[in-house]
Structures are given as structure tokens and as C-alpha cells.
Motif scaffolding. Sequence first.
Motif, PDB file in Angstrom:
ATOM      1  N   THR A 192       0.797  -1.231   0.000  1.00 49.11           N
ATOM      2  CA  THR A 192       0.000   0.000   0.000  1.00 49.11           C
ATOM      3  C   THR A 192       0.831   1.284   0.000  1.00 49.11           C
ATOM      4  O   THR A 192       0.381   2.292  -0.544  1.00 49.11           O
ATOM      5  CB  THR A 192      -1.000   0.020   1.172  1.00 49.11           C
ATOM      6  OG1 THR A 192      -0.293   0.060   2.415  1.00 49.11           O
ATOM      7  CG2 THR A 192      -1.922  -1.177   1.116  1.00 49.11           C
ATOM      8  N   PRO A 216      -6.082   2.341  -0.135  1.00 42.77           N
ATOM      9  CA  PRO A 216      -5.677   1.108   0.540  1.00 42.77           C
ATOM     10  C   PRO A 216      -4.690   1.342   1.694  1.00 42.77           C
ATOM     11  O   PRO A 216      -4.727   0.639   2.697  1.00 42.77           O
ATOM     12  CB  PRO A 216      -5.023   0.285  -0.567  1.00 42.77           C
ATOM     13  CG  PRO A 216      -5.610   0.808  -1.831  1.00 42.77           C
ATOM     14  CD  PRO A 216      -5.858   2.262  -1.580  1.00 42.77           C
ATOM     15  N   ASN A 217      -3.841   2.339   1.559  1.00 43.89           N
ATOM     16  CA  ASN A 217      -2.873   2.630   2.604  1.00 43.89           C
ATOM     17  C   ASN A 217      -3.559   3.044   3.904  1.00 43.89           C
ATOM     18  O   ASN A 217      -3.132   2.662   4.987  1.00 43.89           O
ATOM     19  CB  ASN A 217      -1.904   3.719   2.147  1.00 43.89           C
ATOM     20  CG  ASN A 217      -0.719   3.838   3.068  1.00 43.89           C
ATOM     21  OD1 ASN A 217      -0.011   2.886   3.286  1.00 43.89           O
ATOM     22  ND2 ASN A 217      -0.532   5.021   3.614  1.00 43.89           N
TER      23      ASN A 217
END
Length: 95
Positions: free
Chosen positions: A23, A35-36
Motif C-alpha cells: 500500500t 488502501p494505505n
Amino acid sequence: MLKLFRATAILEGISYLALFGVTMPLKYWAEIPGPNKIVGNAHGVLFIAFIILTIVVGIKKKWGIKKLLIFGVASLLPFATFYVEEKYLRPEKIA
């Protein structure tokens, strides 16, 4: 409690690898930050759970400071939670 601790160690390691191996590159190289944020939050919760479980299980099992420090350092290094799960948290190895 040992099963929960083992599962947390494995999941924390997986989340660490996912965060920095998947991510973070998505966020900075592909400019996809979503997503991170999700994996980062999950990793944060698992990291805190791992530290708390280290303390709780360590007190319950009367571990020495050396073993507690090994677990603390393991929480900061990639792959290290996998190592401590294998070396210290298997039912046949727990003391």
C-alpha cells in the motif's frame, strides 16, 4: 489467550508487510492512497494489540525482561513477529 496472541503476531506481521510492501508504493508511486489508509489503520490496531498481549501474557507466564524486549523489538521489524510466533508462541514451546 495464547491462540489469540499467536494469531495477532501473524496478522501483525502480514499487515506490516502489506503496508510497506503493497500500500505504501500504491500511495506514493501510483497516487492511490485509499488502501494505505485501511491497511495502515488495521496495522496500527494489530500493533497495539500485539504490544498489549505481550505484556499481559508475559506477566501471566512470568517472562523475564529479556523475552519481553525480544517481543517488543520484534513488533518493529518486518518478519520478526513470524519468528517470535514460531520460536516462542507454539504450544510446545510456551513456558
